[in-house]
Design an enzyme around this catalytic site. Sequence first.
Site, short mmCIF file in Angstrom:
data_model
loop_
_atom_site.label_atom_id
_atom_site.label_comp_id
_atom_site.label_asym_id
_atom_site.label_seq_id
_atom_site.Cartn_x
_atom_site.Cartn_y
_atom_site.Cartn_z
N CYS A 4 0.75 -1.35 0.03
CA CYS A 4 0.14 -0.19 -0.06
C CYS A 4 0.91 1.41 -0.02
O CYS A 4 1.43 1.86 1.03
CB CYS A 4 -0.89 -0.04 1.15
N CYS A 50 -0.46 4.20 2.06
CA CYS A 50 -0.25 3.90 3.60
C CYS A 50 0.83 4.15 3.92
O CYS A 50 1.48 4.80 4.84
CB CYS A 50 -0.75 2.59 4.00
N ASP A 51 1.93 3.66 3.00
CA ASP A 51 3.45 3.54 3.76
C ASP A 51 4.39 4.40 2.97
O ASP A 51 5.69 4.66 3.49
CB ASP A 51 4.02 2.14 3.71
#
Length: 311
Positions: A137, A140-141
């Site tokens: 992701c 997300c990261d």
Amino acid sequence: MTEQNHYDIIVIGSGPAGFTAAIYAARGGASCALFGGVAPGGQLLQTTEIENFPGFVAPVVGADLMQSMLKQAARLGTKVFQEDAASVDLSARPFKVTAGAGKVYTAGALIIATGAQARWLGMPSEQKFVGKGVSGCATCDGFFFRGKEVAVIGGGDSAVEDALFLTKFASKVYLVHRRDELRANFRLQEKVKATPKIEVLYDHTPEEFLGDDRLKALKVKNVKTGETRTLELPGVFVAIGHTPSTKLFEGKLQLDDEGYIVTDERTATSVPGVYAAGDVMDTRYKQAVVAAGAGCKAAMEALVFLQESGR
Ligand code: NAP
């Protein structure tokens, strides 16, 4: 007042297919509940800006679009449960849905819109570093790799979108693709060409993820020459497609070889009264707008089914 545990229609899943189904079910006069998981919104929660969902002149943030759909479904009367469906019993009507906390709910008709999940390469060294430099992701990261070099594996829309997104943080992004041309759409390909921070490694596959407690490098191989190369970098994002989320329905509904729910053109599954919509049954398009359309169809079919068979 006792809590209601029977609904005309229960929807499982909270992406565009699930919320659209709930909106149409509720507006069609049915009592409707939706099990949306702890973080309702589906895959679009992991997308940054959506440019191709009709009705938005400027790009809309995925999480904002899903919040709007949730609020719209709730305003029209859908009971949204922020928990998963843990199991289903489709052997007789009313169908039974057991929620994560163990409570059993029943429904005259069921709409499955559980979507799909990001796929992994399946290499042991990849799995060793998931959460320690390897991620599925980018939204997300990506933030954790400010000023660092990273790689994205894949050549489809997701991989290219991830690579473009990561240029906001990373000093350089390698896009590692196994063929000599990208699968991503033309517009995204043009954006890649116009982004100097992205280097596409065509005809390359990941050979091994290297490191000790965290990822330190990715060894890649040129599939045409056999040459290998080690990219020293702390972050790799895997974006090689999706697997339908159908574990709950194995042995209960007809699934195809890849695990997608088999439906007819009206979203009917192999069990009368159970419908499926969105990426969980869509082997081809996998677009939010197509999922929403399928959710609408499923709700309309479920309403007709209830009318004909009794709630
Ligand atoms: P996808 O289109 O299936 O692409 C997967 C990519 O990963 C392909 O380039 C594939 O290579 C590569 N790949 C698959 N298995 C691999 C493996 N084992 N090793 C190395 N590479 C591998 O998946 P996606 O990009 O997630 O997109 C899924 C769907 O969502 C598509 O329909 C896409 O159009 C849609 N989508 C749309 C948008 C948008 O419109 N903004 C954004 C994201 C996704 P090959 O090309 O060689 O097969």
